[in-house]
Design an enzyme around this catalytic site. Structure first.
Site, PDB file in Angstrom:
ATOM      1  N   LYS A  59       0.840  -1.197   0.000  1.00 45.33           N
ATOM      2  CA  LYS A  59       0.000   0.000   0.000  1.00 45.33           C
ATOM      3  C   LYS A  59       0.876   1.248   0.000  1.00 45.33           C
ATOM      4  O   LYS A  59       1.672   1.451   0.913  1.00 45.33           O
ATOM      5  CB  LYS A  59      -0.929  -0.016   1.216  1.00 45.33           C
ATOM      6  CG  LYS A  59      -1.879  -1.220   1.227  1.00 45.33           C
ATOM      7  CD  LYS A  59      -2.731  -1.294   2.464  1.00 45.33           C
ATOM      8  CE  LYS A  59      -1.915  -1.607   3.696  1.00 45.33           C
ATOM      9  NZ  LYS A  59      -2.751  -1.905   4.878  1.00 45.33           N
ATOM     10  N   THR A  65      -8.926   8.923   8.910  1.00 47.12           N
ATOM     11  CA  THR A  65      -8.640   7.690   8.172  1.00 47.12           C
ATOM     12  C   THR A  65      -8.354   6.501   9.091  1.00 47.12           C
ATOM     13  O   THR A  65      -7.733   5.526   8.673  1.00 47.12           O
ATOM     14  CB  THR A  65      -7.434   7.905   7.244  1.00 47.12           C
ATOM     15  OG1 THR A  65      -6.308   8.347   8.024  1.00 47.12           O
ATOM     16  CG2 THR A  65      -7.734   8.940   6.168  1.00 47.12           C
ATOM     17  N   GLY A 101      -8.527   3.111  10.717  1.00 46.92           N
ATOM     18  CA  GLY A 101      -9.110   1.839  10.292  1.00 46.92           C
ATOM     19  C   GLY A 101      -8.931   1.521   8.819  1.00 46.92           C
ATOM     20  O   GLY A 101      -9.451   0.503   8.341  1.00 46.92           O
ATOM     21  N   THR A 102      -8.173   2.338   8.096  1.00 41.49           N
ATOM     22  CA  THR A 102      -8.027   2.132   6.657  1.00 41.49           C
ATOM     23  C   THR A 102      -7.466   0.750   6.329  1.00 41.49           C
ATOM     24  O   THR A 102      -7.995   0.044   5.469  1.00 41.49           O
ATOM     25  CB  THR A 102      -7.101   3.212   6.061  1.00 41.49           C
ATOM     26  OG1 THR A 102      -7.614   4.497   6.398  1.00 41.49           O
ATOM     27  CG2 THR A 102      -7.026   3.082   4.560  1.00 41.49           C
ATOM     28  N   GLY A 103      -6.378   0.365   6.988  1.00 40.73           N
ATOM     29  CA  GLY A 103      -5.742  -0.907   6.671  1.00 40.73           C
ATOM     30  C   GLY A 103      -6.619  -2.103   7.002  1.00 40.73           C
ATOM     31  O   GLY A 103      -6.705  -3.059   6.217  1.00 40.73           O
ATOM     32  N   CYS A 104      -7.269  -2.072   8.146  1.00 46.19           N
ATOM     33  CA  CYS A 104      -8.188  -3.150   8.534  1.00 46.19           C
ATOM     34  C   CYS A 104      -9.303  -3.281   7.510  1.00 46.19           C
ATOM     35  O   CYS A 104      -9.689  -4.380   7.106  1.00 46.19           O
ATOM     36  CB  CYS A 104      -8.795  -2.867   9.903  1.00 46.19           C
ATOM     37  SG  CYS A 104      -7.612  -2.612  11.233  1.00 46.19           S
TER      38      CYS A 104
END
Length: 278
Positions: free
Chosen positions: A187, A221, A223-226
């Site tokens: 990412k 932002t 919690g984006t990765g989860c």
């Protein structure tokens, strides 16, 4: 004489695809299993959970974390998989080498794709994985993964590589794939370049897919990765190929970032229900 609606009979509705998240709890509701389950509901699958750790967390940071015993993690996993079954598994915060090794062992016994989000630190910079667990992530967890979804900080943590451009993302993906997962999704959202675009690289070492989307100035932002990893697992559970599932997940998380909202005094969450309010 009876009142109320008449009882109906007939076959039960078919169950939707089932996705299991193995992750920590975020008491603020923006990341962790809370974000995973919201994503799964939004994308039409039945979400289930194995809690690995409990955090005292809000918009300003992680104020405490407590790892669950290995036996509790193993019992939760077996209870779900042995009875209900899964079409995909997503892992997040695993906290310690013991839990990393336990979850890797469990994934190896499960005939379903696994999306591994190698969570190392929170959005606020708080450590969510013991330094002593990194070797177990590299040698036990990553080889059990269908897709690994590191951000650039996690790439540095796992490989020692500092990524500054797209060529660096290619090198990072190669270094991640060397540990044994089938696919790496690196990412690039932390890169300042790309002319206002957020670029991610998905590759299995042969195919290369660049996933690009608008970069939004919204600071909320959390919690984006989860959310991205969970959305990817949902797509796999629904029968999509890895590239198609990744593209669908990128589109969903981009909309969630654009709709992220302020909450508390710090960084608010992405909006998992943005499609219902679009």
């Amino acid at each position: 004489m009876t009142s109320g609606p008449a009882a109906t009979s007939g076959p039960a509705a078919p169950a939707p695809p089932r996705v299991l998240t193995v992750a920590g709890s975020d008491s603020g509701g923006g990341a962790g299993i809370q974000a995973d389950l919201k994503t799964m509901l939004a994308l039409g699958v039945h979400g289930m959970s194995v809690v690995t750790a409990v955090t005292a967390q809000n918009s300003t940071g992680v104020h405490g974390a407590w790892e669950l015993p290995e036996a509790a993690v193993r019992a939760q996993y077996r209870a779900v998989v042995d009875d209900i079954g899964v079409q995909a598994v997503k892992t997040g915060m695993l906290a310690s080498a013991t839990l990393v090794e336990t979850v890797a062992e469990l994934l190896a016994t499960t005939a379903a794709p696994a999306v591994v989000d190698p969570v190392g630190v929170s959005k606020h910079g708080d450590a969510l994985l013991a330094a002593t667990a990194l070797d177990a992530v590299r040698t036990r967890l990553l080889p059990a993964a269908t897709v690994v979804t590191p951000n650039l900080d996690e790439v540095a943590q796992l490989t020692g590589l500092t990524v500054e451009n797209e060529d660096g993302m290619r090198r990072a993906a190669g270094a991640i794939l060397a540990y044994g997962p089938r696919w790496a999704l690196v990412k690039g959202g932390h890169l300042a370049a790309h002319g206002g675009r957020a670029a991610d690289l998905l590759t299995d070492g042969t195919e290369e897919h660049w996933l690009r989307a608008p970069r939004y100035g919204n600071r909320h932002t959390h919690g984006t990765g989860c959310t991205l990893a969970s959305a990817l697992a949902c797509g796999l559970a629904q029968g999509l190929t890895v590239p198609d599932a990744a593209r669908a997940a990128k589109a969903y998380v981009t909309g969630a970032i654009a709709a992220g909202f302020a909450l508390g005094a710090g960084i608010g969450p992405v909006d998992h229900g943005w499609r219902t309010r679009a």
